[in-house]
Design a protein around this motif. Structure first.
Motif, short mmCIF file in Angstrom:
data_model
loop_
_atom_site.label_atom_id
_atom_site.label_comp_id
_atom_site.label_asym_id
_atom_site.label_seq_id
_atom_site.Cartn_x
_atom_site.Cartn_y
_atom_site.Cartn_z
N THR A 112 -4.96 15.29 4.75
CA THR A 112 -4.37 16.78 5.28
C THR A 112 -6.20 17.85 5.54
N GLY A 167 0.65 4.37 -2.79
CA GLY A 167 0.82 5.80 -2.45
C GLY A 167 2.08 5.97 -3.01
N MET A 189 -5.64 2.62 -7.33
CA MET A 189 -5.63 2.79 -5.98
C MET A 189 -6.86 1.83 -5.85
N MET A 190 -7.96 2.37 -6.10
CA MET A 190 -9.14 1.57 -5.77
C MET A 190 -8.81 -0.35 -5.51
N MET A 219 1.10 -1.07 0.12
CA MET A 219 -0.32 -0.11 -0.09
C MET A 219 1.08 1.55 0.31
N ILE A 222 -12.58 9.01 3.61
CA ILE A 222 -12.83 7.71 2.71
C ILE A 222 -12.13 6.55 3.38
N HIS A 223 -11.20 6.80 3.51
CA HIS A 223 -10.31 5.97 3.89
C HIS A 223 -10.52 5.13 4.89
N GLU A 224 -10.14 3.70 4.89
CA GLU A 224 -10.72 2.96 6.26
C GLU A 224 -9.61 1.76 6.42
N ILE A 225 -8.57 1.32 5.50
CA ILE A 225 -8.21 0.40 5.77
C ILE A 225 -6.84 0.47 7.29
N GLY A 226 -6.83 1.64 7.23
CA GLY A 226 -5.32 1.97 8.79
C GLY A 226 -6.16 1.88 9.75
N GLY A 237 -15.95 13.51 6.09
CA GLY A 237 -15.45 13.87 4.64
C GLY A 237 -13.78 12.98 4.44
N VAL A 262 -10.04 8.10 15.81
CA VAL A 262 -10.16 8.43 15.23
C VAL A 262 -8.77 8.99 14.01
N SER A 263 -9.64 8.58 13.16
CA SER A 263 -8.40 8.72 11.95
C SER A 263 -8.84 9.52 10.84
N ALA A 298 -1.05 0.64 13.94
CA ALA A 298 -1.71 0.12 14.55
C ALA A 298 -1.81 -0.92 16.09
N ALA A 300 -1.68 9.23 8.10
CA ALA A 300 -0.66 9.83 7.64
C ALA A 300 -0.41 10.50 7.78
N ALA A 306 -0.95 8.18 17.95
CA ALA A 306 -0.35 6.14 17.44
C ALA A 306 -0.03 6.53 16.04
CO1 B1M Z 1 -6.06 8.38 -0.43
N1 B1M Z 1 -4.87 9.66 -0.86
N2 B1M Z 1 -7.53 9.44 -1.14
N3 B1M Z 1 -7.50 6.79 -1.37
N4 B1M Z 1 -4.97 7.21 -0.26
C1 B1M Z 1 -3.95 9.12 0.20
C2 B1M Z 1 -4.20 9.63 1.47
C3 B1M Z 1 -2.91 9.67 -0.27
C4 B1M Z 1 -1.50 10.50 0.84
C5 B1M Z 1 -2.29 9.70 -2.01
C6 B1M Z 1 -0.90 10.11 -2.28
O1 B1M Z 1 -1.47 11.04 -3.23
N5 B1M Z 1 0.23 9.62 -2.09
C7 B1M Z 1 -3.70 10.82 -0.24
C8 B1M Z 1 -3.73 12.28 0.56
C9 B1M Z 1 -2.63 13.98 0.00
C10 B1M Z 1 -2.86 14.48 1.37
O2 B1M Z 1 -4.18 14.71 1.64
N6 B1M Z 1 -1.44 14.48 2.05
C11 B1M Z 1 -5.01 10.54 -0.35
C12 B1M Z 1 -5.88 11.22 -1.68
C13 B1M Z 1 -5.69 12.31 -2.10
C14 B1M Z 1 -7.26 10.51 -1.99
C15 B1M Z 1 -8.57 11.66 -2.69
C16 B1M Z 1 -8.20 13.19 -2.75
C17 B1M Z 1 -7.87 10.76 -4.26
C18 B1M Z 1 -9.06 11.81 -5.23
O3 B1M Z 1 -10.32 11.57 -5.08
N7 B1M Z 1 -8.11 12.60 -6.09
C19 B1M Z 1 -9.44 10.74 -2.71
C20 B1M Z 1 -10.15 11.51 -0.78
C21 B1M Z 1 -11.67 10.61 -0.84
C22 B1M Z 1 -11.70 10.39 0.71
O4 B1M Z 1 -11.38 10.03 1.74
N8 B1M Z 1 -12.85 12.10 0.85
C23 B1M Z 1 -8.85 9.14 -2.25
C24 B1M Z 1 -9.40 8.48 -2.52
C25 B1M Z 1 -8.81 6.10 -2.01
C26 B1M Z 1 -9.68 5.47 -2.30
C27 B1M Z 1 -11.62 5.91 -1.79
C28 B1M Z 1 -9.15 5.13 -3.41
C29 B1M Z 1 -8.45 4.03 -1.21
C30 B1M Z 1 -9.44 3.73 -0.14
C31 B1M Z 1 -9.98 2.63 -0.25
C32 B1M Z 1 -10.13 2.74 1.23
O5 B1M Z 1 -9.69 2.69 2.55
N9 B1M Z 1 -11.16 1.73 1.73
C33 B1M Z 1 -7.20 5.70 -0.66
C34 B1M Z 1 -6.37 4.69 -1.03
C35 B1M Z 1 -6.11 3.12 -1.00
C36 B1M Z 1 -4.99 5.74 -0.31
C37 B1M Z 1 -3.20 4.83 -0.02
C38 B1M Z 1 -2.55 4.52 -1.89
C39 B1M Z 1 -3.29 3.81 1.18
C40 B1M Z 1 -3.81 4.79 2.37
C41 B1M Z 1 -4.26 2.89 3.26
O6 B1M Z 1 -4.90 2.64 2.95
N10 B1M Z 1 -2.52 3.10 3.24
C42 B1M Z 1 -2.73 6.37 0.31
C43 B1M Z 1 -1.92 6.95 0.60
C44 B1M Z 1 -0.39 6.39 1.69
O7 B1M Z 1 -1.11 6.44 2.63
N11 B1M Z 1 0.54 6.22 1.59
C45 B1M Z 1 -4.06 7.60 0.07
C46 B1M Z 1 -2.48 1.47 4.17
C47 B1M Z 1 -2.75 1.84 5.82
C48 B1M Z 1 -2.40 0.00 6.23
O8 B1M Z 1 -2.08 2.86 6.21
O9 B1M Z 1 -3.52 4.04 6.51
O10 B1M Z 1 -1.74 5.09 6.60
P1 B1M Z 1 -3.16 3.83 6.92
O11 B1M Z 1 -2.77 3.79 9.00
C49 B1M Z 1 -1.84 3.38 9.26
C50 B1M Z 1 -1.53 4.14 9.95
O12 B1M Z 1 -1.73 5.86 9.43
C51 B1M Z 1 -1.76 4.54 11.50
O13 B1M Z 1 -2.05 2.84 11.50
C52 B1M Z 1 -2.14 2.60 10.51
C53 B1M Z 1 -1.85 0.91 10.79
O14 B1M Z 1 -0.75 0.89 10.62
N12 B1M Z 1 -3.51 5.07 11.58
C54 B1M Z 1 -4.08 4.95 12.93
C55 B1M Z 1 -4.87 5.36 10.98
N13 B1M Z 1 -5.84 5.17 11.47
C56 B1M Z 1 -5.27 5.67 12.53
C57 B1M Z 1 -5.98 5.77 13.94
C58 B1M Z 1 -5.55 5.69 14.98
C59 B1M Z 1 -4.57 5.18 15.02
C60 B1M Z 1 -3.27 4.89 14.11
O15 B1M Z 1 -5.59 6.23 16.08
C61 B1M Z 1 -7.32 6.23 16.25
#
Ligand code: B1M
Length: 225
Positions: free
Chosen positions: A154, A51, A64-65, A47, A104-108, A102, A149-150, A202, A183, A199
């Motif tokens: 930004t 990103g 990405m989806m 993942m 919809i990211h759910e995996i983390g 606002g 809250v995740s 996870a 993130a 944190a």
């Molecule tokens: Co989106 N997305 N996405 N996306 N997406 C990011 C976050 C992004 C960084 C990609 C990039 O540009 N490099 C970027 C955000 C940029 C920013 O804001 N700075 C981005 C963008 C821009 C978008 C859209 C705006 C794209 C568009 O439409 N043009 C859009 C927004 C939609 C919305 O939410 N309104 C969008 C949509 C999507 C998909 C739907 C396609 C999909 C999500 C599908 C789903 O979740 N069902 C998606 C995905 C998959 C990603 C990336 C590639 C992967 C996220 C992920 O699942 N990571 C992501 C890039 C990245 O993060 N590298 C990206 C794996 C997961 C295990 O890690 O979620 O970080 P993470 O969780 C970690 C830690 O952060 C922490 O623990 C987890 C596990 O170790 N953590 C917590 C998380 N929540 C926590 C809560 C806690 C404690 C720890 O306590 C409560």
């Protein structure tokens, strides 16, 4: 399990291949690999690479989806194994969890919930795009110890502050600890908005939740009768 298998897991996420991702997860369990090893060494690095590719214009939204679907297929296999460990323990506390309004990211977030459940917490997952008021009303309903809250964007990070405000408005802030993650979130941001902890992943969320439960226990024993 050889590194090749972790590489194949990583690649299944990059390729957006749910069947391959879930097949590899099943093989890993059969081979005695812990779900956490598979998640941390195989699927999450996939993942992360997705990103990076998306950020550099080498992958687009549909890709990405597809990657997210592959990740979810693997998690469907791994989650029950992780959760079973938690069902065998006494309750460590009640957590209300969700991704902020606002967003919809759910995996983390789901991974955080799964690991908390695996470590004995009762987790109520509100899903994604959750308004602050919903966090507060559910926290009241379940007498939650912790609200988690995740936020992955930004633009939605500020809604974490909205959750704290909703808890304050509901008169619940002193009873509920708030943890934030995602993130773009940092310790500094957590302090700035008045959360009780941050944190980075996870496993750290589990350690933090345990620490906060200890603090809650201490303040209860120190409170005047
Ligand atoms: Co989106 N997305 N996405 N996306 N997406 C990011 C976050 C992004 C960084 C990609 C990039 O540009 N490099 C970027 C955000 C940029 C920013 O804001 N700075 C981005 C963008 C821009 C978008 C859209 C705006 C794209 C568009 O439409 N043009 C859009 C927004 C939609 C919305 O939410 N309104 C969008 C949509 C999507 C998909 C739907 C396609 C999909 C999500 C599908 C789903 O979740 N069902 C998606 C995905 C998959 C990603 C990336 C590639 C992967 C996220 C992920 O699942 N990571 C992501 C890039 C990245 O993060 N590298 C990206 C794996 C997961 C295990 O890690 O979620 O970080 P993470 O969780 C970690 C830690 O952060 C922490 O623990 C987890 C596990 O170790 N953590 C917590 C998380 N929540 C926590 C809560 C806690 C404690 C720890 O306590 C409560």
């Amino acid at each position: 399990m050889p590194d090749d298998n972790f590489a194949a897991m990583r690649q299944s996420i990059i390729d957006g291949a749910p069947d391959t991702a879930s097949g590899l997860a099943q093989q890993a369990i059969a081979a005695g690999i812990t779900p956490l090893e598979a998640i941390n060494n195989g699927y999450v690095p996939g993942m992360q690479e997705v990103g990076e590719k998306f950020a550099h214009g080498q992958m687009f939204l549909p890709d990405m989806m597809a990657s997210a679907e592959a990740m979810q297929a693997a998690m469907t296999v791994l989650e029950p194994v992780l959760k079973k460990q938690g069902a065998e323990r006494p309750t460590a506390g009640t957590v209300v969890l969700g991704t902020t309004k606002g967003d919809i990211h759910e995996i983390g977030k789901t991974l955080v919930g799964t690991l908390l459940a695996a470590h004995g917490f009762r987790v109520h997952d509100l899903g994604v795009d959750v308004p602050g008021e919903k966090f507060a009303s559910t926290a009241r309903e379940l007498s939650a110890d912790i609200v988690g809250v995740s936020a992955l964007l930004t633009t939605t990070m500020r809604n974490q502050k909205g959750v704290i405000e909703a808890l304050e408005k509901a008169g619940l802030r002193s009873q509920v600890k708030v943890i934030v993650g995602g993130a773009p979130v940092s310790r500094r941001w957590a302090e700035e908005i008045g959360a009780d902890g941050y944190a980075k992943d996870a496993m750290s969320a589990v350690a933090l939740a345990r620490e906060l439960m200890e603090q809650k226990g201490q303040s209860r024993t120190q409170a005047p009768a």
